[in-house]
Write a protein that holds these residues in place. Structure first.
Motif, PDB file in Angstrom:
ATOM      1  N   ARG A   1       0.815   6.703  -6.952  1.00  0.00           N
ATOM      2  CA  ARG A   1      -0.306   7.636  -7.147  1.00  0.00           C
ATOM      3  C   ARG A   1       0.129   9.076  -6.928  1.00  0.00           C
ATOM      4  N   GLU A   2       0.991   9.289  -5.944  1.00  0.00           N
ATOM      5  CA  GLU A   2       1.432  10.642  -5.625  1.00  0.00           C
ATOM      6  C   GLU A   2       2.344  11.214  -6.703  1.00  0.00           C
ATOM      7  N   THR A   3       3.234  10.397  -7.253  1.00  0.00           N
ATOM      8  CA  THR A   3       4.266  10.918  -8.146  1.00  0.00           C
ATOM      9  C   THR A   3       3.943  10.791  -9.633  1.00  0.00           C
ATOM     10  N   ILE A   4       3.101   9.817 -10.007  1.00  0.00           N
ATOM     11  CA  ILE A   4       2.824   9.605 -11.439  1.00  0.00           C
ATOM     12  C   ILE A   4       1.334   9.576 -11.733  1.00  0.00           C
TER      13      ILE A   4
ATOM     14  N   PHE B   1      -2.394  12.417 -14.205  1.00  0.00           N
ATOM     15  CA  PHE B   1      -3.072  12.247 -15.489  1.00  0.00           C
ATOM     16  C   PHE B   1      -4.252  13.211 -15.649  1.00  0.00           C
ATOM     17  N   GLY B   2      -4.928  13.565 -14.559  1.00  0.00           N
ATOM     18  CA  GLY B   2      -5.994  14.554 -14.664  1.00  0.00           C
ATOM     19  C   GLY B   2      -5.458  15.892 -15.143  1.00  0.00           C
ATOM     20  N   GLU B   3      -4.333  16.288 -14.588  1.00  0.00           N
ATOM     21  CA  GLU B   3      -3.676  17.536 -14.994  1.00  0.00           C
ATOM     22  C   GLU B   3      -3.281  17.489 -16.464  1.00  0.00           C
ATOM     23  N   TRP B   4      -2.708  16.372 -16.907  1.00  0.00           N
ATOM     24  CA  TRP B   4      -2.270  16.265 -18.301  1.00  0.00           C
ATOM     25  C   TRP B   4      -3.457  16.252 -19.258  1.00  0.00           C
TER      26      TRP B   4
ATOM     27  N   GLU C   1       0.827  -1.209   0.000  1.00  0.00           N
ATOM     28  CA  GLU C   1       0.000   0.000   0.000  1.00  0.00           C
ATOM     29  C   GLU C   1       0.859   1.257   0.000  1.00  0.00           C
ATOM     30  N   LEU C   2       2.003   1.192   0.648  1.00  0.00           N
ATOM     31  CA  LEU C   2       2.939   2.320   0.622  1.00  0.00           C
ATOM     32  C   LEU C   2       3.445   2.553  -0.791  1.00  0.00           C
ATOM     33  N   PHE C   3       3.792   1.473  -1.483  1.00  0.00           N
ATOM     34  CA  PHE C   3       4.259   1.601  -2.865  1.00  0.00           C
ATOM     35  C   PHE C   3       3.163   2.183  -3.763  1.00  0.00           C
ATOM     36  N   LYS C   4       1.949   1.703  -3.594  1.00  0.00           N
ATOM     37  CA  LYS C   4       0.841   2.226  -4.396  1.00  0.00           C
ATOM     38  C   LYS C   4       0.644   3.724  -4.152  1.00  0.00           C
ATOM     39  N   ALA C   5       0.773   4.134  -2.896  1.00  0.00           N
ATOM     40  CA  ALA C   5       0.619   5.554  -2.583  1.00  0.00           C
ATOM     41  C   ALA C   5       1.720   6.379  -3.232  1.00  0.00           C
TER      42      ALA C   5
ATOM     43  N   SER D   1       0.363  -5.508 -11.941  1.00  0.00           N
ATOM     44  CA  SER D   1      -1.038  -5.293 -12.304  1.00  0.00           C
ATOM     45  C   SER D   1      -1.504  -3.903 -11.883  1.00  0.00           C
ATOM     46  N   PHE D   2      -1.120  -3.503 -10.696  1.00  0.00           N
ATOM     47  CA  PHE D   2      -1.464  -2.163 -10.220  1.00  0.00           C
ATOM     48  C   PHE D   2      -0.865  -1.095 -11.131  1.00  0.00           C
ATOM     49  N   TYR D   3       0.395  -1.251 -11.490  1.00  0.00           N
ATOM     50  CA  TYR D   3       1.073  -0.266 -12.345  1.00  0.00           C
ATOM     51  C   TYR D   3       0.428  -0.220 -13.729  1.00  0.00           C
ATOM     52  N   GLN D   4       0.040  -1.378 -14.233  1.00  0.00           N
ATOM     53  CA  GLN D   4      -0.659  -1.429 -15.517  1.00  0.00           C
ATOM     54  C   GLN D   4      -1.945  -0.607 -15.463  1.00  0.00           C
ATOM     55  N   HIS D   5      -2.717  -0.798 -14.400  1.00  0.00           N
ATOM     56  CA  HIS D   5      -4.013  -0.135 -14.266  1.00  0.00           C
ATOM     57  C   HIS D   5      -3.881   1.354 -13.988  1.00  0.00           C
TER      58      HIS D   5
END
Length: 213
Positions: free
Chosen positions: A69-72, A76-79, A62-66, A129-133
């Protein structure tokens, strides 16, 4: 009155902890990889206890996922908003997209996450899988929008967008892998200029290599 209204030092410290933990985790994940990074190390680098880390992030995954999400992924909303507002032609947009990606991701510590995922996907398929999504699929969708805009405006010829986006992704991945593998070992004369490389890649994609009559 000012003292009553201002947050205490402890409150400010508590508010800063998630960001400090994410910064520490990003640095260690890129430096050591997912498997070799221990939550105790992350907590120590952030200056907190392991128990405090688990108050914010219940597991290393969960730390890795956070971190992702924080850095990459969170960008995507901004881009997509920038794509909607862009007024230039499609070639300008393509150049802008590639250079903005390098400036906001490639030049930052987050650039090492791609190499981590590619290296450890077989061992940690849930991370892949998380990174793919969260990253690859939105990234492909964004680049397809860029290309479709060019087709709709008559700037680009019709093409298979599902395949074409990889022509844009490939040089990005090459730069990330080069940065976190060979670049530190290269003598100064052999070092690659990322912006010049991306400019050449975009030029090849737009114009090809053949001399036109």
């Amino acid at each position: 009155m000012n003292s009553a209204l201002s947050p205490t030092k402890r409150e400010r410290r508590k508010e800063a902890r998630p960001g400090e933990l994410l910064d520490a985790a990003l640095a260690l994940f890129v430096e050591k990889g997912f498997a070799a990074t221990r939550v105790e190390e992350v907590a120590a680098r952030a200056g907190v206890s392991k128990g405090t880390l688990f108050l914010y992030f219940p597991s290393k995954e969960e730390l890795f996922k956070a971190v992702v999400r924080e850095t990459i992924a969170g960008r995507f909303g901004e881009w997509n908003d920038e794509l909607d507002a862009f007024q230039g032609d499609s070639a300008e947009l393509l150049r802008y997209t590639m250079n903005a990606w390098w400036e906001r991701i490639g030049m930052t510590a987050a650039s090492g996450i791609t190499k981590l995922v590619m290296s450890e996907a077989g061992t940690f398929p849930e991370i892949a899988s998380f990174y793919q999504h969260e990253v690859i699929d939105p990234g492909r969708a964004l680049l397809k929008r860029v290309l479709q805009r060019g087709i709709d405006r008559g700037d680009f010829r019709p093409m298979d967008l599902d395949s074409a986006v990889y022509s844009l992704i490939a040089p990005m991945i090459f730069l990330l892998m080069w940065k976190h593998s060979m670049a530190p070992c290269c003598p100064p004369a052999d070092r690659l200029d990322p912006q010049a490389f991306l400019g050449t890649q975009v030029g090849l994609l737009l114009d090809g290599m053949r001399v036109r009559p």
